[in-house]
Scaffold this active site. Structure first.
Site, short mmCIF file in Angstrom:
data_model
loop_
_atom_site.label_atom_id
_atom_site.label_comp_id
_atom_site.label_asym_id
_atom_site.label_seq_id
_atom_site.Cartn_x
_atom_site.Cartn_y
_atom_site.Cartn_z
N SER A 1 0.98 -1.16 0.26
CA SER A 1 -0.28 0.12 -0.15
C SER A 1 1.05 1.33 -0.13
O SER A 1 2.12 1.14 0.34
CB SER A 1 -0.83 0.19 1.22
OG SER A 1 -1.59 -1.09 1.20
N1 SAH Z 1 -0.70 -5.09 3.86
C1 SAH Z 1 0.22 -5.26 2.86
C2 SAH Z 1 -0.50 -5.26 1.45
C3 SAH Z 1 -1.84 -6.07 1.40
S1 SAH Z 1 -2.22 -6.31 -0.30
C4 SAH Z 1 1.48 -4.58 2.83
O1 SAH Z 1 1.76 -4.13 3.79
O2 SAH Z 1 2.12 -4.87 2.12
C5 SAH Z 1 -3.57 -7.28 0.07
C6 SAH Z 1 -2.98 -8.71 0.48
O3 SAH Z 1 -4.42 -9.33 0.97
C7 SAH Z 1 -2.55 -9.68 -0.77
O4 SAH Z 1 -1.32 -9.91 -0.26
C8 SAH Z 1 -3.49 -10.72 -0.77
O5 SAH Z 1 -3.03 -11.99 -1.04
C9 SAH Z 1 -4.37 -10.66 0.68
N2 SAH Z 1 -5.65 -11.19 0.67
C10 SAH Z 1 -6.67 -11.37 -0.08
N3 SAH Z 1 -7.48 -11.76 0.11
C11 SAH Z 1 -7.04 -12.69 1.41
C12 SAH Z 1 -7.72 -13.57 2.15
N4 SAH Z 1 -9.06 -13.93 1.98
N5 SAH Z 1 -7.06 -13.92 3.33
C13 SAH Z 1 -6.08 -13.32 3.47
N6 SAH Z 1 -5.19 -12.74 2.65
C14 SAH Z 1 -5.75 -12.16 1.83
#
Ligand code: SAH
Length: 213
Positions: A61
């Site tokens: 993000s």
């Molecule tokens: N917080 C992260 C960015 C997240 S991007 C950072 O600091 O880099 C969103 C993430 O959510 C992705 O890695 C994706 O794989 C995960 N995601 C999406 N759906 C999900 C689910 N149902 N359970 C766990 N993770 C999930």
């Protein structure tokens, strides 16, 4: 001033100008080097205020969004926090500076493994990273004082609402995955949940089940 000091100053200035004013949050973001969490092609852009691609088609993000979400979560040093969506691990590392204990889950095993290696290299010992579908939360560790979701669901997932402690706060983006979503702050009171809309955001979707890698 050294290049690194100047880079850091610009990074913090950008955060402040976008509304990140909480001293503890700014301190955590000064301490945790975002450069550790962005590798490959985009490494040199790690200190710019923009989201960047990471493995598995996901994104780290935008720093100001990380700051604003963390600020809205109002984490205290006694809190046990759940993050859904580990991604690069950057947001979890920020939370680890502010909370007692952080659990972070991602549906991609590879992202969890890489994030764990970064936590170890940085000596962040209060983070547990797990591969799981985070829409079900982590029933074994519940309840949580704070929950942060960094992928967008159409509605707040029921299990996460249930795993929030009374008095607890959850911050999450809600809305259609292909549109602009709304960042929401949910506060659990004695008699129910209070919802506050914070700002428009854009996140990758919360997807059901585990990823391929
Ligand atoms: N917080 C992260 C960015 C997240 S991007 C950072 O600091 O880099 C969103 C993430 O959510 C992705 O890695 C994706 O794989 C995960 N995601 C999406 N759906 C999900 C689910 N149902 N359970 C766990 N993770 C999930």
């Amino acid at each position: 001033m050294s290049d690194e000091a100047e880079r850091k100053m610009r990074f913090l200035y950008a955060l402040r100008s976008k509304g990140v004013t909480d001293a503890r949050v700014l301190g955590a973001m000064e301490t945790v080097d975002r450069g550790v969490f962005v590798t490959g092609l985009f490494a040199e852009r790690a200190y710019e205020d923009m989201p960047l691609p990471i493995a598995c088609g996901q994104t780290i993000s935008q720093p100001s969004v990380v700051g604003l979400m963390t600020q809205a979560l109002a984490v205290s040093a006694r809190d046990k926090v759940l993050e859904v969506g580990t991604g690069s691990g950057y947001q979890a590392a920020i939370l680890s500076q502010l909370a007692r204990r952080v659990y972070t889950v991602d549906r991609h095993r590879r992202l969890v493994r890489e994030a764990e290696a970064r936590f170890a290299a940085l000596g962040l010992a209060n983070i547990t990273a797990l591969t799981a579908d985070g829409s079900f939360g982590l029933p074994d560790q519940a309840p949580f004082d704070r929950i942060l979701v960094t992928a967008a669901a159409e509605d707040p997932p029921g299990p996460l609402l249930a795993q929030l402690r009374i008095g607890g706060i959850m911050v999450l983006p809600v809305g259609q995955s292909d549109a602009v979503q709304s960042l929401i702050k949910v506060t659990r009171g004695e008699r129910g949940y209070d919802y506050e809309e914070l700002r428009p955001v854009r996140f990758v979707p919360l997807v059901e089940g585990l990823g391929q890698d």
